[in-house]
Enzyme design. Structure first.
Site, PDB file in Angstrom:
ATOM      1  N   GLY A   1       1.503   2.918  -2.780  1.00  0.00           N
ATOM      2  CA  GLY A   1       1.329   3.797  -3.637  1.00  0.00           C
ATOM      3  C   GLY A   1       1.924   3.158  -5.165  1.00  0.00           C
TER       4      GLY A   1
ATOM      5  N   ASP B   1       0.632  -1.160   0.072  1.00  0.00           N
ATOM      6  CA  ASP B   1       0.039  -0.069   0.068  1.00  0.00           C
ATOM      7  C   ASP B   1       0.826   1.194   0.085  1.00  0.00           C
ATOM      8  OD1 ASP B   1      -2.206  -1.749   0.191  1.00  0.00           O
ATOM      9  OD2 ASP B   1      -1.987  -1.792   2.326  1.00  0.00           O
TER      10      ASP B   1
ATOM     11  N   HIS C   1      -4.368  -2.276  -6.039  1.00  0.00           N
ATOM     12  CA  HIS C   1      -3.837  -1.035  -6.269  1.00  0.00           C
ATOM     13  C   HIS C   1      -5.034  -0.142  -6.486  1.00  0.00           C
ATOM     14  CE1 HIS C   1       0.145  -2.755  -6.808  1.00  0.00           C
ATOM     15  NE2 HIS C   1      -0.276  -3.399  -7.762  1.00  0.00           N
TER      16      HIS C   1
ATOM     17  N   ASP D   1       2.002  14.629   0.727  1.00  0.00           N
ATOM     18  CA  ASP D   1       1.037  15.888   0.792  1.00  0.00           C
ATOM     19  C   ASP D   1       0.147  15.669   2.107  1.00  0.00           C
ATOM     20  OD1 ASP D   1       0.465  13.823  -0.884  1.00  0.00           O
ATOM     21  OD2 ASP D   1      -1.697  14.559  -0.899  1.00  0.00           O
TER      22      ASP D   1
END
Ligand code: GDP
Length: 427
Positions: A14, A12, A40, A335
């Protein structure tokens, strides 16, 4: 050139987004291990998709998607997934399935459920997709390879009878469940044959030629280093190798052809299933990070289960990158951390009173306590920033501190879920 996109951590990280992004320049995208147990999540022009079996490149019409021999191929799941994306307007992808891939059978899924039930509170937290029973059978040499679908009925029935004989002993005496019927298994295989026949391919020969022709090939890993059966947190691991090196085996290409290993590393930690997780956080602190994490929260793409949350773990990530043979780190989901005044980072493990930065084997890992260093946050939204220099100073300091700790170059920083939310960094 062949590049691998793999995970540094527990999965996980990305990888899907990075593969989808790099897919723009790729001709072929290959899944080389794992099955439909993990997923995904990809956000692109067609919408938001959770893929479990298809490689993340299926959204481009210029790429060919390959299911390599190392994959645990669940044919109905694959076809459901193809239908699901086509129904939402994605052009029919070009797909090739290795004739040497083995198939997840319906009884593998049942055995997975029965075993987790039997283990009760000691269960592995399996997604019950049949992956562990599938790989057990593969290595016990009682699995079914795609090529066997094209064998004579007699030959196939003889093998089915052998397999059922063995399975039925376990079903009756260990699980107290209904026996398998050989005829039904044959019918199941014939349904699979009909579905998969148009896509079957000698994948290693196909990739050999593609390499000779100078095609761009991406190998897409599932899960991450710490879930590798050899190098991960055994036994709380998955059942096939999650390492780039296995890409050569699970796709059938020469190992020396893998020129770039892009290891995806998330800016904080998350994990699913049981097992030691040293930098784990709990309570409101964890809930907030989970809520804000990823794209719409840190919940499993396959199961919807809330993920366990933690601070960035330099010890685990340094090891995870090393064992992958990393050439480039893609540092993702940065972010999300913009809300924090201060960001703790795990820089060492205290085990039996001693601090180490080397990732230990499981029994010692269970005893490890995190040594945390607190870095200042940047307190703003960094989405939309395109140049590294434009990131806030504290954000750059966070990246550079982690790069220094893990010892591998962070050449990509992902600051949002979309394909274009990426900052390239020259190293
Ligand atoms: P994978 O299995 O490694 O591909 O990871 P997952 O798909 O399970 O989890 C990654 C999640 O984070 C997905 O929902 C992505 O859309 C999302 N994501 C990827 N990169 C970023 C990023 O830089 N920022 C944010 N906010 N989300 C990201």
């Amino acid at each position: 050139m062949v590049k691998a996109v793999v995970g540094a951590n527990w999965g996980d990280e990305g990888k899907g987004k990075i593969t989808d992004m790099l897919g723009k320049e790729a001709d072929i995208i290959v899944r080389f291990q794992g099955g439909a147990n993990a997923g995904h999540t990809i956000v692109n022009n067609y919408g938001k998709f959770a893929l479990h079996t298809l490689p993340s490149g299926v959204f481009y019409d210029h790429t060919t998607s390959v299911i390599g021999n190392g994959v645990a191929l669940n044919i109905p799941v694959l076809f459901h997934e193809i239908q699901g994306i086509v129904d939402r307007g994605v052009p029919m992808p070009k797909i090739k399935v290795s004739d040497r891939a083995q198939m997840v059978m319906s009884y593998h899924v049942l055995f997975d459920q029965y075993e987790e039930e039997r283990l009760g509170k000691n269960s592995f937290g399996s997604t019950k997709s049949g992956i562990a029973p599938f790989y057990s059978d593969k290595y016990a040499k009682i699995g079914f390879q795609v090529s066997e679908l094209f064998a004579d009925r007699e030959e196939l029935m003889a093998k089915i009878n052998r397999v059922c004989e063995q399975k039925n002993i376990t079903l009756e005496h260990l699980y107290h469940k209904p026996a398998l019927e050989p005829e039904k298994i044959y019918e199941e295989l014939m349904e699979y044959k009909e579905m998969v026949a148009p896509y079957v391919c000698d994948v290693s020969a196909y990739l050999w030629n593609a390499i000779k022709e100078g095609k761009e090939i991406l190998l897409e890993g599932q899960l991450g280093s710490l879930k590798d059966p050899d190098h991960g947190i055994y036994p709380m691991v998955t059942s096939s190798s999650t390492l780039a090196a296995y890409g050569a085996i699970g796709a059938g290409i020469p190992p020396y052809e893998i020129k770039k290993i892009i290891t995806v590393c998330k800016a904080y930690s998350s994990a699913v299933g049981a097992g030691a997780f040293v930098s784990e956080i709990f309570g409101e602190e964890a809930d907030e990070l989970r809520r804000r994490g990823g794209d719409g929260g840190e919940y499993g793409a396959t199961t919807g289960r809330p993920r366990r949350m933690g601070w960035f773990d330099c010890v685990a990530s340094k090891y995870g990158c090393r064992i992958q043979g990393t050439t480039d780190v893609a540092f993702t989901v940065l972010d999300v951390l913009g809300y924090l005044d201060e960001i703790p980072v795990c820089v060492g493990y205290e085990i039996n009173g001693e601090v180490t930065t080397d990732f230990p084997t499981t029994s010692l890992l269970e005893k490890a306590k995190p040594v945390l260093k607190v870095l200042p946050g940047w307190k703003c939204d960094i989405r939309g920033i395109k140049k590294y220099e434009d990131l806030p100073e504290n954000c750059r300091n966070y990246i550079e501190f982690i790069e220094d700790q893990i010892g591998f170059p962070i050449t990509m920083v992902s600051n949002g879920p979309g394909r274009d939310d990426i900052i390239y960094r020259q190293k």
